[in-house]
Scaffold this motif. Structure first.
Motif, PDB file in Angstrom:
ATOM      1  N   HIS A  25      44.429  40.083  41.573  1.00  0.00           N
ATOM      2  CA  HIS A  25      44.270  39.128  42.651  1.00  0.00           C
ATOM      3  C   HIS A  25      45.576  38.397  42.955  1.00  0.00           C
ATOM      4  N   SER A  28      45.848  32.498  46.421  1.00  0.00           N
ATOM      5  CA  SER A  28      45.158  32.154  47.660  1.00  0.00           C
ATOM      6  C   SER A  28      46.107  31.418  48.601  1.00  0.00           C
ATOM      7  N   GLN A 259      40.876  30.865  42.378  1.00  0.00           N
ATOM      8  CA  GLN A 259      41.400  32.027  41.650  1.00  0.00           C
ATOM      9  C   GLN A 259      42.057  33.079  42.542  1.00  0.00           C
ATOM     10  N   THR A 261      40.824  34.961  44.751  1.00  0.00           N
ATOM     11  CA  THR A 261      40.024  36.174  44.903  1.00  0.00           C
ATOM     12  C   THR A 261      38.668  35.839  45.502  1.00  0.00           C
ATOM     13  N   GLU A 262      38.182  36.714  46.365  1.00  0.00           N
ATOM     14  CA  GLU A 262      36.896  36.479  47.017  1.00  0.00           C
ATOM     15  C   GLU A 262      35.733  36.506  46.028  1.00  0.00           C
ATOM     16  N   THR A 263      35.893  37.196  44.912  1.00  0.00           N
ATOM     17  CA  THR A 263      34.781  37.278  43.964  1.00  0.00           C
ATOM     18  C   THR A 263      34.433  35.920  43.358  1.00  0.00           C
ATOM     19  N   ARG A 288      45.250  31.026  41.014  1.00  0.00           N
ATOM     20  CA  ARG A 288      44.712  31.146  39.659  1.00  0.00           C
ATOM     21  C   ARG A 288      44.852  29.845  38.886  1.00  0.00           C
ATOM     22  N   LEU A 298      39.372  37.622  34.719  1.00  0.00           N
ATOM     23  CA  LEU A 298      39.881  38.058  36.024  1.00  0.00           C
ATOM     24  C   LEU A 298      40.580  39.406  35.918  1.00  0.00           C
ATOM     25  N   LYS A 301      38.288  42.169  36.200  1.00  0.00           N
ATOM     26  CA  LYS A 301      37.512  42.111  37.451  1.00  0.00           C
ATOM     27  C   LYS A 301      36.122  41.521  37.283  1.00  0.00           C
TER      28      LYS A 301
END
Length: 357
Positions: A25, A28, A259, A261-263, A288, A298, A301
């Motif tokens: 990732h 952001s 983080q 990441t979209e997750t 992050r 992370l 995943k």
């Protein structure tokens, strides 16, 4: 050669995961909710895009249930747990040493007393997930403590509430008790376990209560958990809210990391909705987090993020006893600690009931 043989499975596991999952990732570029400390607004929640049906879900029975659970959070019970973990008798809970082992046994007994179940899906036969690690010229053993509250219609999916119970041990004859870091997080895990286990209501998804060890020596416990999750094909079945340092001495807002990441966004959305529900100020930090157990998850995943109290740019002002011999229970801000615990309780219950996907 012995060192290579023991560590090799973890290293190979990490390489396999990076190969299978590809690029990790990025940071952001979006500052959700303006990147400011504030009680989340409707616009903020919509920005997190959880969101076409948000207005229907905010008044759902799960939101109401979650609020009832949050109101049951007992600050005195949590402070008692912090005091036990951060007592000099635990000798700083260094991974692989007697104080950490005693804490692990205590956690297992607590899980047992609540009637929680063993995480057999990861091949465990009891609450302890053991791992070894090199220490000078020898190898020591640590263990994560893992328990499950089985769910209903989606019992094969798992919402995880985690924190690390190890700390720095004894250095130069002084005990580092780690009350804020991270006995506070573990106390919330235990309090949530108590409240949910004693309820007659069961969540749709199973809830895992996870106390990591080895965080202070390079996330060894979470790395082992990650490897086992990969080997047992659990990676895409786990959603993790990791708790770190909930005892900020002032400015007791909740901080959550996106983080990069979209997750992580459904978890961030759940925490934001909980903060709004409780009228608790929130900061959504972009990128992050700077180095919790979530980093290991992370990297394989797993959907995860970290929540702390007062952990933005003013982290050191809010946590002046970080990694100091003065990190003792008397410095915990009870009001802020309680607010953070209630936010986490609402977020976990709603995630476990599919309010945020």
């Amino acid at each position: 050669m012995l060192k290579i043989i023991i560590i090799l499975p973890l290293l190979v596991g990490g390489v396999i995961m990076l190969v299978f999952y590809g690029e990790l990732h990025s940071e952001s570029e979006v500052k959700f909710c303006g990147g400011k400390v504030a009680v989340p607004t409707e616009e903020c929640l919509q920005q997190l895009h959880f969101q076409q049906d948000y207005k229907a879900e905010v008044d759902s029975k799960f939101a109401a249930q979650a609020l009832e659970f949050a109101q049951q959070v007992d600050i005195d019970l949590m402070m008692n747990d912090v005091a036990w973990l951060a007592d000099d008798a635990r000798e700083g809970r260094a991974t692989g040493f007697p104080g950490e082992d005693a804490a692990g046994q205590w956690l297992a007994e607590r899980y047992q007393s609540l009637g929680l179940q063993v995480f057999t899906q990861m091949g465990l036969t009891d609450f302890a997930h053991e791992f070894t690690f090199p220490f000078h010229e020898e190898y020591l053993q640590g263990e994560n403590l893992i328990a499950v509250l089985p769910g209903g219609s989606n019992a094969d999916e798992f919402v995880v509430i985690s924190a690390h119970y190890d700390h720095l041990g004894i250095e130069d004859g002084e005990i580092y008790n780690g009350a804020d870091d991270d006995a506070t997080g573990v106390a919330v895990v235990l309090e949530m376990a108590r409240i949910f286990a004693q309820s007659k209501i069961r969540p749709q998804k199973s809830i895992i209560f996870l106390a990591f060890s080895g965080e202070e020596i390079g996330h060894v416990g979470s790395g082992n958990f990650c490897y086992q999750a990969y080997m047992h094909r659990l990676v895409d079945k786990l959603t993790v809210l990791n708790l770190e340092m909930l005892g900020a001495i002032r400015d007791t807002y909740v901080n959550i990391w996106d983080q990069g990441t979209e997750t992580a966004l459904p978890i961030v959305a759940a925490v934001a909705a909980a903060s709004k529900q409780l009228n608790t100020p929130l900061l959504i930090s972009s990128g992050r987090d700077p180095g919790s157990d979530a980093v290991e998850l992370l990297d394989c995943k797993i959907a995860v993020t970290t929540m702390d109290a007062g952990g933005g740019d003013d982290f050191y002002d809010n946590h002046p006893h970080y990694h100091a011999v003065t990190d003792d229970p008397e410095h915990i801000n009870r009001e802020g600690f309680l607010k953070a615990a209630r936010v986490a309780t609402i977020a976990i219950w709603r995630l476990a009931n599919n309010d945020f996907r």
